[in-house]
Design an enzyme around this catalytic site. Structure first.
Site, short mmCIF file in Angstrom:
data_model
loop_
_atom_site.label_atom_id
_atom_site.label_comp_id
_atom_site.label_asym_id
_atom_site.label_seq_id
_atom_site.Cartn_x
_atom_site.Cartn_y
_atom_site.Cartn_z
N TRP A 128 11.95 -8.36 7.31
CA TRP A 128 11.29 -9.45 6.58
C TRP A 128 12.17 -9.78 5.37
CZ3 TRP A 128 7.50 -8.62 2.18
CH2 TRP A 128 6.90 -9.83 1.79
N ASP A 209 6.17 0.86 3.87
CA ASP A 209 5.45 -0.37 3.54
C ASP A 209 4.43 -0.64 4.65
OD1 ASP A 209 4.85 -2.78 2.21
OD2 ASP A 209 6.25 -3.90 3.47
N LYS A 244 -3.90 -8.86 4.67
CA LYS A 244 -4.27 -9.11 6.06
C LYS A 244 -5.45 -8.23 6.46
CE LYS A 244 0.10 -10.31 5.60
NZ LYS A 244 1.00 -11.39 5.75
C1 LIG Z 1 5.86 -6.04 5.77
C2 LIG Z 1 5.22 -6.77 4.63
N1 LIG Z 1 5.12 -6.16 3.44
C3 LIG Z 1 4.54 -6.77 2.39
C4 LIG Z 1 4.04 -8.04 2.49
C5 LIG Z 1 3.43 -8.69 1.27
O1 LIG Z 1 2.06 -8.77 1.36
P1 LIG Z 1 1.14 -9.22 0.14
O2 LIG Z 1 0.43 -10.45 0.57
O3 LIG Z 1 0.19 -8.08 -0.08
O4 LIG Z 1 2.02 -9.44 -1.04
C6 LIG Z 1 4.12 -8.72 3.71
C7 LIG Z 1 3.61 -10.09 3.82
O5 LIG Z 1 3.77 -10.78 4.76
C8 LIG Z 1 4.73 -8.06 4.80
O6 LIG Z 1 4.84 -8.65 5.99
#
Ligand SMILES: Cc1ncc(COP(=O)(O)O)c(C=O)c1O
Length: 396
Positions: A128, A209, A244
């Site tokens: 990502w 993560d 999510k």
């Molecule tokens: C792997 C991953 N980590 C972290 C995040 C960030 O999420 P947040 O909305 O809690 O900032 C995302 C968001 O798409 C994600 O896909």
């Protein structure tokens, strides 16, 4: 001052959102942004969240500042949700509630940079994109290890281990706890076990993560890897998103935890974490964290949330199965079993960047880089349109 800024470009993800907005076709399909949609295309609000908000309104709680460490009840709830109630890591953990996992990652980057500025942070390839940016912005070196072989749509664990041979002491190894973004390809438990050995041999710090707990195989199943790893390594950084898992994307609630060696000073780590986060954004928002605490501290609301999250996962699993079948029906020589095997919101289609552009221009279907499609944002009709467009593009 501001005249000096010219030709400042959108990053690839912002640029995609603009192209989607500019496309006036009624048939356009947005498989880009990472949100769950129901079959009517809505991003639903969970009933457990609605009821938690009603209760919070009645409580009329103070809106005074908390601490830069955020909502401590939320931290305790999420620590237990990730590790279970009796994991030994709970005896050596310091946590902060952050405005989402994005801020937790940025905070982790700053924290690592201030304690170990020469550390290199290792990301799987592909990854990502924003995740890498957070660490580069903090001034850390970044490198990528092989993770996924797009030519065969499979995890490349041999390549991963080979590349991790170059880890240096105190480097940070970033792993996705479940539902890997963008590939949907997760490590098996024996592979997590092997990674734990690498972490110990190389004396590196894993950063796990977790943004999709409950979207893959189950609420507990999705964190089995991090539970195993945390039990076997001296230290670990954890970032968690509630966006999510609770469907509260815009409320901004996430967790940043440091699992430390038993003899480390938890008080010093907590103070350092607090000051690091204060310097980044001063104070955390509370509403999202308060919703999550309201849900997880009530048996009834927790059960409601579990049922709703299980239904979300069920829809994703069914959509993956249906997409696999449709893709193979219209592309008889194409093996789409990876779509069914992979977990969570995303999978990457084996399309080149040029083919992906033709999907946009000829078929109005939009995906993120690496032809990442959001399976959790697709209706049955859209999955058929995707399969047909895919057949047309690869048949050209
Ligand atoms: C792997 C991953 N980590 C972290 C995040 C960030 O999420 P947040 O909305 O809690 O900032 C995302 C968001 O798409 C994600 O896909």
């Amino acid at each position: 001052m501001f005249n000096n800024l010219t030709n400042y470009e959108d990053d690839p993800i912002e640029a995609l959102f603009k192209r989607i907005g500019a496309d006036k076709s009624v048939d356009k399909i947005d498989l880009g942004i990472g949100v769950f949609r129901d079959q009517s295309g809505q991003v639903p609000v969970m009933q457990a969240v609605v009821e938690a908000e009603q209760q919070l309104l009645k409580q009329n709680a103070s809106k005074s500042y908390m601490s830069p460490l955020g909502n401590m009840d939320y931290c305790a709830d999420l620590e237990r949700s990730i590790f279970g109630v009796d994991h030994e890591a709970l005896q050596r953990i310091v946590s902060a509630q952050t405005p989402g996992a994005g801020a937790a990652l940025r905070g982790a980057a700053e924290f690592v940079q201030s304690l170990s500025p020469k550390a290199t942070v290792w990301f799987g390839s592909p990854c990502w994109g924003h995740q890498i940016e957070f660490f580069e912005r903090a001034g850390l070196s970044v490198k990528q290890y092989r993770y996924y072989n797009r030519a065969v749509s499979k995890l490349d664990f041999t390549g991963m281990l080979e590349d991790l041979g170059a880890l240096q002491e105190d480097d940070v190894l970033l792993l996705h706890g479940c539902c890997h973004n963008p590939t949907g390809e997760d490590l098996s438990l024996p592979q997590w076990q092997r990674i734990a050995e690498v972490v110990r041999e190389k004396r590196v710090v894993p950063l796990v993560d977790i943004a999709y707990q409950g979207f893959g195989s189950g609420i507990d199943e999705d964190v089995a890897g991090v539970r195993l790893l945390a039990g076997q390594v001296p230290q670990l950084i954890l970032t968690v998103s509630s966006s999510k898992t609770f469907g509260i994307y815009r409320e901004r609630a996430g967790l940043l935890s440091i699992v430390h060696q038993a003899n480390a000073s938890a008080d010093s780590l907590r103070r350092k974490l607090r000051d690091t986060l204060r310097q980044l954004y001063f104070m955390a928002p509370n509403h999202g964290a308060a919703i999550v605490h309201e849900i997880l501290s009530s048996e009834t609301l927790q059960q409601l949330w579990r049922d709703e999250l299980n239904a979300v996962r069920q829809q994703i699993v069914e959509m993956r199965g249906a997409l696999k079948v449709t893709l193979e029906q219209v592309n008889p020589n194409f093996d789409a079993s990876f779509i069914q095997r992979q977990k969570g919101m995303f999978s990457c289609l084996p399309l080149s960047a040029a083919q992906q552009l033709r999907m946009e221009q000829q078929h109005h279907i939009y995906m993120l880089p690496n032809a990442r499609v959001n399976v959790a944002a697709m209706s049955t009709e859209q999955s058929k349109a995707l399969a047909n467009a895919f057949a047309a593009i690869i048949g050209e």
